[in-house]
Motif scaffolding. Structure first.
Motif, short mmCIF file in Angstrom:
data_model
loop_
_atom_site.label_atom_id
_atom_site.label_comp_id
_atom_site.label_asym_id
_atom_site.label_seq_id
_atom_site.Cartn_x
_atom_site.Cartn_y
_atom_site.Cartn_z
N TRP A 141 3.05 3.88 8.30
CA TRP A 141 2.01 2.58 8.26
C TRP A 141 2.46 1.56 7.97
CZ3 TRP A 141 -2.23 2.90 11.08
CH2 TRP A 141 -3.53 2.11 10.78
N PRO B 7 -4.50 3.68 0.54
CA PRO B 7 -4.94 2.64 1.65
C PRO B 7 -5.68 1.54 1.07
CG PRO B 7 -5.15 5.01 2.19
CD PRO B 7 -4.89 5.12 0.72
N GLU C 90 -6.52 5.49 7.03
CA GLU C 90 -6.21 4.01 7.26
C GLU C 90 -7.42 3.38 8.29
OE1 GLU C 90 -4.34 2.41 5.11
OE2 GLU C 90 -2.76 3.71 4.67
N ARG D 40 -1.06 -4.70 2.95
CA ARG D 40 -2.39 -4.49 3.22
C ARG D 40 -3.19 -5.28 4.24
NH1 ARG D 40 -2.23 -8.78 -0.24
NH2 ARG D 40 -3.82 -10.34 -0.54
N THR E 236 0.89 -1.31 0.01
CA THR E 236 0.17 0.12 0.09
C THR E 236 0.89 1.30 0.08
OG1 THR E 236 0.05 -0.10 2.41
CG2 THR E 236 -1.93 -1.35 1.26
#
Length: 480
Positions: A290, A213, A275, A294, A157
């Motif tokens: 992050w 995302p 997210e 996924r 992502t």
């Protein structure tokens, strides 16, 4: 003794490949010299081209150019630009980022399991039997037999691209400043490739970062302009890209990133992405951290909190900490677990990411968010004076998710002094994790449980989640 390959820049050798090692290569030997070989599989006989081979170096590096005796786990690489064999045939080098793409998915899991075990033995001081007692091997996160599991594609992502001197989207060759143009990124989620960034003119841009995302919400493209470019020229470069992307079916937000301070200037849309996990929503600004895969946020949250909940370490009213907390991925479910009568200390070093955490957790009154170095914060007095002034913070449980370099000796020392009953340690580097396991062992702690997840298919990276406890609480015993 053969002539030193350092005398010929394109020197070729034939070697039989030895065991896999941490870092995405295998170990081979030639005339007593250790060679770290990429794009090989243990047991193969291959022809290699030396890429780093100074005569006085302790070891050399090489890429496979031809396979003479392949292993059964070798498959055709899914990405031509990253395939060492096809690159060698056209007199080029492959892009980095998919160094295990020539290995079957089961073969990749087996090699990553070997690496985790080797690092725990060599750096963590654990015996083979002790590892067997807590670790069952690297797990795939996709359902067995599904196309996603078999292919291992479309999971990233977040992707960072370089730019060629001619302004085209590209990626670096391994350990090189050379940028090679690309026209796809098979590891990325479809939303990244749908932007068709390879069609754009990135003249004046140094780096392109994309966050898309997994929940399908709007993507963000971050642009870093070339050093030395005038402010006017940099502005024109960003505007040109922003206008081109505005014509896409689902246009992303576009922002300019200041790499010196992490600040962003929005060109279109917004400077953050949304997210989500099963129970929470998070705002992540700019290049804030992050998890890349996924499924990683949910997989890692379930594993880390699962360890702590199963051990009874997250009761209502408990005092816990989330260290290297990022935007609050673990902080939010920790707050749920301990309830309004508990307390959660969330520590993050990045000012921008810490601001995200404040926004994401503003309604959780039991959460204290502190921006700063973990070892310094752990030694500070508690915010609420529940004991004598100056007393170290005490935690019932901790989630520890340090950067790739690991927590390190100072953090481990400060953490042990806070006397938690258990630590859920999330690591993206087996070597750093192995070193920290040894630091914990020296402080009287033990490894009780360990899981590992293949959250980086077709690369050498692997994510581990461990449960560490004081020696008196059980766990494996160090020693051989």
């Amino acid at each position: 003794m053969s002539t030193s390959p350092s005398e010929t820049p394109a020197a070729r050798l034939t070697v039989t490949v030895g065991p896999v090692a941490h870092g995405g290569h295998c170990v081979a030997r030639h005339d007593g010299r250790v060679i770290f070989v990429r794009h090989a599989i243990p047991g193969e006989t291959v022809e290699i081209a030396l890429t780093e081979h100074d005569a006085d170096a302790k070891f050399w590096r090489a890429d496979v150019t031809r396979v003479l005796e392949p292993q059964a786990t070798r498959v055709e690489h899914f990405w031509p630009e990253a395939d060492a064999l096809r690159a060698a045939a056209r007199g080029a080098v492959p892009v980095g980022g998919a160094e295990f793409g020539h290995i079957s998915r089961p073969g990749q899991l087996a090699l990553k399991t070997s690496v985790v075990r080797e690092q725990l033995e060599r750096l963590g001081g654990l015996s083979a039997g002790a590892i067997d007692a807590v670790f069952g091997g690297v797990e795939d996160v996709d359902a067995p037999g599904t196309p996603e599991q078999q292919a291992g594609l479309g999971w990233r992502t977040r992707v960072a691209f370089a730019v060629t001197p001619g302004g085209k989207l590209g990626m670096h060759a391994h350990r090189s400043h050379d940028v090679l143009a690309i026209r796809e990124m098979p590891l990325a989620v479809p939303a990244v490739n749908a932007l068709r960034l390879w069609e754009l003119d990135f003249t004046g841009i140094e780096r392109v970062e994309v966050a898309a995302p997994a929940n399908g919400s709007a993507a963000l493209v971050l642009l870093s302009t070339r050093e030395g470019l005038s402010e006017k020229a940099a502005g024109h470069a960003v505007t040109r890209v922003s206008r081109a992307l505005a014509g896409r079916e689902e246009p992303p937000s576009v922002a300019r990133l200041n790499p010196e301070n992490g600040g962003i200037t929005i060109a279109s849309g917004r400077g953050w992405v949304r997210e989500t996990t099963a129970d929470h929503e998070f705002r992540v600004t700019g290049d804030g951290f992050w998890q890349i895969h996924r499924k990683a946020p949910q997989v890692l949250t379930d594993a880390a909190l699962g360890f702590l909940l199963a051990g009874g370490h997250l009761d209502d009213g408990a005092s816990v900490a989330d260290l290297y907390a990022g935007a609050g991925l673990f902080t939010a479910p920790l707050a749920d677990a301990v309830g309004p009568e508990g307390s959660v200390l969330s520590v993050e070093g990045s000012p921008g990411t810490s601001r995200d955490a404040r926004k994401n957790l503003h309604a959780a009154t039991q959460v204290e968010i502190v921006q700063g170095r973990v070892e310094r914060i752990l030694g500070a007095p508690a915010r609420q004076a529940r004991s004598a002034a100056g007393q170290r913070r005490h935690f019932d449980a901790v989630v520890l998710d340090p950067p790739r370099a690991g927590a390190g000796k100072a953090v481990v020392k400060a953490l042990v002094a806070s006397s938690p009953s258990a630590i859920a340690y999330v690591s993206c580097d087996p070597a750093a994790f192995g070193r920290d396991v040894q630091y914990f062992a020296n402080a009287g702690w033990r490894l009780k449980k360990l899981r590992a997840f293949d959250l980086y298919p077709h690369t050498h990276h692997v994510e581990t989640v461990a449960l560490l406890v004081p020696a008196g609480a059980g766990g494996v015993v160090l020693g051989r």
